[in-house]
Design an enzyme around this catalytic site. Structure first.
Site, mmCIF file in Angstrom:
data_model
loop_
_atom_site.group_PDB
_atom_site.id
_atom_site.type_symbol
_atom_site.label_atom_id
_atom_site.label_comp_id
_atom_site.label_asym_id
_atom_site.label_seq_id
_atom_site.Cartn_x
_atom_site.Cartn_y
_atom_site.Cartn_z
ATOM 1 N N GLY A 138 0.522 -0.869 0.000
ATOM 2 C CA GLY A 138 0.000 0.000 0.000
ATOM 3 C C GLY A 138 0.502 0.835 0.000
ATOM 4 N N THR A 150 1.121 2.824 -0.562
ATOM 5 C CA THR A 150 2.246 3.670 -1.001
ATOM 6 C C THR A 150 1.739 4.969 -1.618
ATOM 7 O OG1 THR A 150 3.476 1.670 -1.490
ATOM 8 C CG2 THR A 150 4.246 3.693 -2.538
ATOM 9 N N VAL A 151 2.493 6.020 -1.447
ATOM 10 C CA VAL A 151 2.176 7.280 -2.119
ATOM 11 C C VAL A 151 3.355 7.675 -2.987
ATOM 12 C CG1 VAL A 151 0.538 8.132 -0.399
ATOM 13 C CG2 VAL A 151 2.981 8.640 -0.122
#
Length: 537
Positions: free
Chosen positions: A355, A356-357
């Site tokens: 899950g 990451t930006v």
């Protein structure tokens, strides 16, 4: 500069490419993009803007990243590309034997066991010290303000938050997880779209990091709280784990793809997958966009590179084959020779010896940043350090128990890492940063963005909006609902097990900023599959 297609947009879109001159920020949340732009307007550079945006994302998109996560960056400044690896190690006291003795047959998703040392604050510190113009106290101010005063939850974020809450309500048992529910579900539910969420603890922690230049996080009061929480709940952290964590400046790695240099961070990151896949793919002519043959060759090249990486990539100090071996011309030719007209079942090869930006920024001084930050899977481990708002990552989930596997669990070791920033250059000039979050989708997304840009001449927004595919395992490939059905049928005829996925979030969220070397004009694209924004000045 890439010569972009001037024809009408080939795919349904929500927005057109954005142009600017003085500065640009692109990321998955409009609030965070505006925070970066605010810093640019205050006299900060692209590096300051990247830090501000990253810190703000820990507040306004906690479903994907946090203060307790890792980060990587590629920074173009003063005519050179610099790489930063801010991924933390496993605690020195952890071992396969201890985790097995605790009753686990593999690394768990939640709790303190999969928690590795957070690297994100060390990335902010390192970037600010080396290339920033403004003090960290000023750069982190927007993030602190949003954490303190709160912000309105956007629709897509609310949906992801609810999904995580429902999972955690079912899976997380025990006092160690009480703080997550107190901080992220204060009213007994995930915040709904339009509701205001804030966290004074989060604001206080960001302020402490800013005022001490991250010293409090690694060698001060916050470090003490992290270790105390670990000790109280069966974790493996000791003070030295945090005290000896520093972001590492590294030399980026690259391959030349049809006259452009594509850059990634070296292992322990999986960026090498995108490079190897592009190197394999370059041996084929992709003359037409959206054909079965083009998609087939992209998928097959990706499968081969991915299978190699899962077998050979880990902390670079523990790898048995070098980057040079994996990316060699001879090995690329060998792997390319396996590709036929039929979908193959990929098997890892053996490289020949010898899950990451996600966010990107640019300014009018020529600086450009490709930055990625993550808690790994959603909110991470489900652990929030009491009184701090720090959500700890579960990056250690990728460690293996098999002593013969290159990514076997060892204390003090970095694990195989999914988050990867990308950068494109031509000759000695930067084209710009690009990237896409989404776990194992990331190198596949990098390849698709590069091919869309270089082979098919799409502008940044078109390259991002193009329907995506994702290889999962064996011959199994998922495609977006918007994926052309005649292509899906053609791939099926070639032996691919094609599944249409209804949820667009499984295909990553991308951002791109390109710079015209003659005019300096910036053109950016942002993800239409989520709450993305690209803002220009």
């Amino acid at each position: 500069m890439v010569s972009f297609d001037k024809l009408s947009h080939p795919y349904p879109i929500k927005r057109q490419a954005t142009y600017g001159r003085n500065g640009m920020v692109a990321t998955s949340q409009a609030t965070a993009a505006q925070a970066g732009l605010e810093i640019l307007k205050k006299g900060g550079n692209a590096i300051d803007a990247a830090i501000a945006t990253a810190a703000c994302l820990t507040v306004v998109e906690p479903t994907s990243n946090g203060i307790g996560g890792d980060a990587f960056a590629l920074v173009w400044t003063e005519g050179k590309l610099h790489g930063l690896n801010a991924s933390g190690c496993a605690p020195r006291n952890i071992s396969t034997e201890k985790v097995k003795a605790a009753g686990y047959e593999e690394m768990p998703d939640y709790g303190w066991t999969p928690v590795t040392v957070p690297g994100a604050p060390s990335a902010w510190k390192a970037l600010s010290e080396r290339f920033g113009k403004l003090p960290l106290t000023e750069v982190l101010e927007p993030a602190i303000r949003y954490a303190e005063e709160g912000y309105a939850i956007p629709a897509n974020l609310s949906r992801l938050w609810k999904s995580a809450y429902d999972t955690f309500k079912k899976e997380l048992k025990g006092e160690a997880f009480d703080e997550w529910f107190r901080v992220f579900a204060p009213d007994g539910h995930a915040p709904k779209a339009g509701e205001i969420w804030s966290s004074q603890d989060h604001a206080n922690t960001l302020r402490s990091i800013a005022e001490t230049n991250a010293e409090s996080f690694y060698r001060g009061e916050l470090a003490d709280k992290i270790v105390a929480a670990s000790e109280a709940n069966g974790g493996y952290f000791v003070k030295e784990d945090l005290a000896e964590c520093y972001a590492e400046w590294v030399d980026p790695i690259s391959v030349n793809y049809r006259g452009y240099d594509v850059w990634e961070i070296p292992p322990n990151g999986q960026g090498i997958i995108a490079l190897q896949a592009l190197k394999i793919l370059e041996g084929f002519d992709l003359t037409e966009r959206d054909t079965v043959d083009s998609m087939h060759k992209q998928i097959e090249s990706t499968k081969l590179a991915f299978t190699d990486a899962l077998q050979h990539v880990t902390d670079s100090k523990h790898m048995k084959h070098t980057v040079e071996e994996i990316l060699s011309d001879a090995y690329a030719e060998h792997r390319r020779s396996l590709i036929s007209e039929e979908a193959l079942l990929p098997v890892a090869g053996k490289p020949f010896g010898s899950g990451t930006v996600y966010l990107c920024t640019a300014d009018n001084e020529g600086n450009m940043v490709s930055f990625i930050q993550s808690n790994y899977k959603g909110f991470g481990s489900g652990i929030v350090v009491p009184g701090t708002g720090i959500a700890m990552q579960n990056r250690g989930k990728d460690f293996k128990f098999d002593e013969e596997h290159v990514n076997v669990l060892k204390g003090g070791k970095r694990t195989y890492h999914t988050i990867i920033p990308g950068f494109l250059t031509k000759g000695d000039q930067p084209v710009g940063p690009f990237g896409l979050m989404g776990g194992y989708m990331q190198p596949q997304g990098h390849l698709q963005l590069v091919v869309n840009t270089i082979d098919f001449k799409l502008n940044p927004q078109q390259a991002i909006d193009a329907p995506r595919w994702r290889w999962d395992y064996g011959k199994h490939v998922e495609v977006e609902e918007r994926f052309h059905h005649h292509l899906a049928d053609g791939l099926h005829q070639k032996g691919h097990d094609i599944q249409i996925a209804l949820d667009p979030n499984g295909f990553g969220r991308g951002q791109i900023i390109w710079r015209d070397p003659e005019t300096g004009v910036l053109v950016g694209g942002t993800e239409s599959r989520t709450d993305g924004a690209v803002v220009a000045w």
